[in-house]
Write a protein that holds these residues in place. Structure first.
Motif, short mmCIF file in Angstrom:
data_model
loop_
_atom_site.label_atom_id
_atom_site.label_comp_id
_atom_site.label_asym_id
_atom_site.label_seq_id
_atom_site.Cartn_x
_atom_site.Cartn_y
_atom_site.Cartn_z
N UNK A 57 0.83 -1.17 0.09
CA UNK A 57 -0.07 -0.11 -0.03
C UNK A 57 0.80 1.38 0.08
N UNK A 58 0.43 2.32 -0.83
CA UNK A 58 1.11 3.54 -0.80
C UNK A 58 2.42 3.51 -1.11
N UNK A 59 2.71 2.86 -2.25
CA UNK A 59 4.06 2.82 -2.79
C UNK A 59 3.88 2.94 -4.44
N UNK A 60 5.06 3.15 -4.95
CA UNK A 60 5.28 3.33 -6.50
C UNK A 60 5.60 2.05 -7.20
N UNK A 61 5.08 2.07 -8.32
CA UNK A 61 5.45 0.64 -9.14
C UNK A 61 6.18 1.18 -9.96
N UNK A 73 0.56 -1.18 -18.60
CA UNK A 73 -0.79 -1.68 -18.76
C UNK A 73 -1.05 -3.04 -18.03
N UNK A 74 -0.28 -3.89 -18.05
CA UNK A 74 -0.41 -5.08 -17.35
C UNK A 74 -0.36 -4.87 -15.75
N UNK A 75 0.30 -3.98 -15.13
CA UNK A 75 0.45 -3.46 -13.89
C UNK A 75 -1.09 -2.99 -13.46
N UNK A 76 -1.28 -1.98 -14.34
CA UNK A 76 -2.66 -1.47 -14.09
C UNK A 76 -3.82 -2.35 -14.26
N UNK A 77 -3.83 -3.56 -14.94
CA UNK A 77 -4.77 -4.37 -15.09
C UNK A 77 -4.97 -5.22 -13.62
N UNK A 78 -3.83 -5.56 -13.16
CA UNK A 78 -3.86 -6.51 -12.14
C UNK A 78 -3.65 -6.13 -10.69
N UNK A 79 -2.76 -5.06 -10.50
CA UNK A 79 -2.66 -4.53 -9.11
C UNK A 79 -3.87 -3.75 -8.67
N UNK A 80 -4.42 -3.98 -7.50
CA UNK A 80 -5.32 -3.31 -6.91
C UNK A 80 -5.30 -2.57 -5.57
N UNK A 81 -3.88 -2.89 -5.19
CA UNK A 81 -3.45 -2.36 -3.85
C UNK A 81 -3.84 -1.05 -3.51
N UNK A 82 -4.17 -0.62 -2.46
CA UNK A 82 -4.69 0.77 -2.11
C UNK A 82 -3.41 1.84 -2.24
N UNK A 161 10.12 -3.35 2.16
CA UNK A 161 10.01 -4.91 2.62
C UNK A 161 8.81 -5.36 1.95
N UNK A 162 9.01 -6.65 1.45
CA UNK A 162 7.80 -7.22 0.81
C UNK A 162 7.91 -7.16 -0.58
N UNK A 163 8.51 -6.00 -0.97
CA UNK A 163 8.58 -5.76 -2.50
C UNK A 163 9.52 -6.57 -3.37
#
Length: 247
Positions: A57-61, A73-82, A161-163
């Motif tokens: 949550x609250x991070x940059x991809x 586009x793939x990131x935007x289709x699949x990632x729903x993290x707040x 952490x967790x990335x």
């Protein structure tokens, strides 16, 4: 948007210039990469699936070397993290302009996508925000070898952490027989996709001074030297592979 077939090297050239991501390449890039990189659609789509497992949550991809934005586009289709956002960066103005067009089209087709910013810039000079997913999809091989460790170290320092870093690269092989076999099979793949021997030879001449692939072992060793704790290859098709590096 029309997608032109790749015929850039179909006619004999008196002198083959070094490969560059210019307007000509951008115009045919979707066809070029689909016919040249075995497993590319699988890597791109699953990169989005993998990213959804690591996004915090609250991070940059980041999509580093984003070209036309397929990974974005793939990131935007699949990632729903707040609270996540995507930053796509490429040093080719032609790529950046077309990428924005594709992302605008995606916005018109889907709702509730992650916000995205497309930047023309040098990833070696990027001031990273705290990130949970960073994608280097067939980008590191175009970075001068002497600068790759520094870039990966900066990426490691930016990851929370967790990335994870997801790195896709063309591979070379230490074993000459293995290298020659997979090179021949890659050429067969391109022939099967309609490229002539002339096109294959001229493209190879154009790119050999620009793209410098490493072996899987070299990539793993460099990632560990940059501070990553574990490197997990998750996909390989012929001499193209993708791996997950955990901070």
């Amino acid at each position: 948007m029309t997608k032109e077939p790749d015929r850039l090297f179909a006619q004999p050239l008196s002198q083959v210039p070094d490969f560059a991501f210019n307007e000509d390449v951008v115009r045919v890039f979707p066809d070029m990469i689909k016919r040249s990189v075995p497993g590319y659609p699988t890597i791109v789509e699953n990169l989005g699936v993998l990213a959804a497992q690591f996004a915090q949550p609250n991070t940059t991809l980041y999509d580093l070397g984003s070209s036309l934005g397929a990974v974005t586009q793939a990131l935007r289709r699949h990632v729903r993290t707040e609270g996540c956002q995507v930053i796509a960066i490429d040093n080719s103005q032609a790529m950046v302009e077309r990428c924005r067009e594709y992302l605008n089209a995606q916005n018109s087709m889907f709702q509730e996508l992650l916000p995205v910013t497309v930047i023309k810039g040098d990833i070696l000079a990027l001031d990273f925000k705290p990130a949970s997913v960073i994608a280097l999809n067939f980008t590191l091989q175009f970075i001068p070898p002497a600068q790759r460790l520094e870039l990966l170290t900066c990426i490691h320092q930016a990851l929370v952490p967790g990335g994870a870093l997801i790195l896709s690269e063309k591979l070379r092989f230490e074993d000459d027989q293995q290298h020659d076999l997979l090179t021949d099979l890659h050429i067969a793949f391109k022939r099967a996709n309609g490229y002539s021997d002339l096109e294959i030879a001229q493209k190879r001449s154009a790119i050999e001074n620009v793209m410098k692939p490493d072996s899987l072992e070299e990539n793993r060793d460099r990632l560990l030297a940059a501070g990553f704790s574990k490197v997990v290859p998750w996909f390989q098709c012929l001499n193209f592979a993708s791996m997950i590096a955990l901070p």
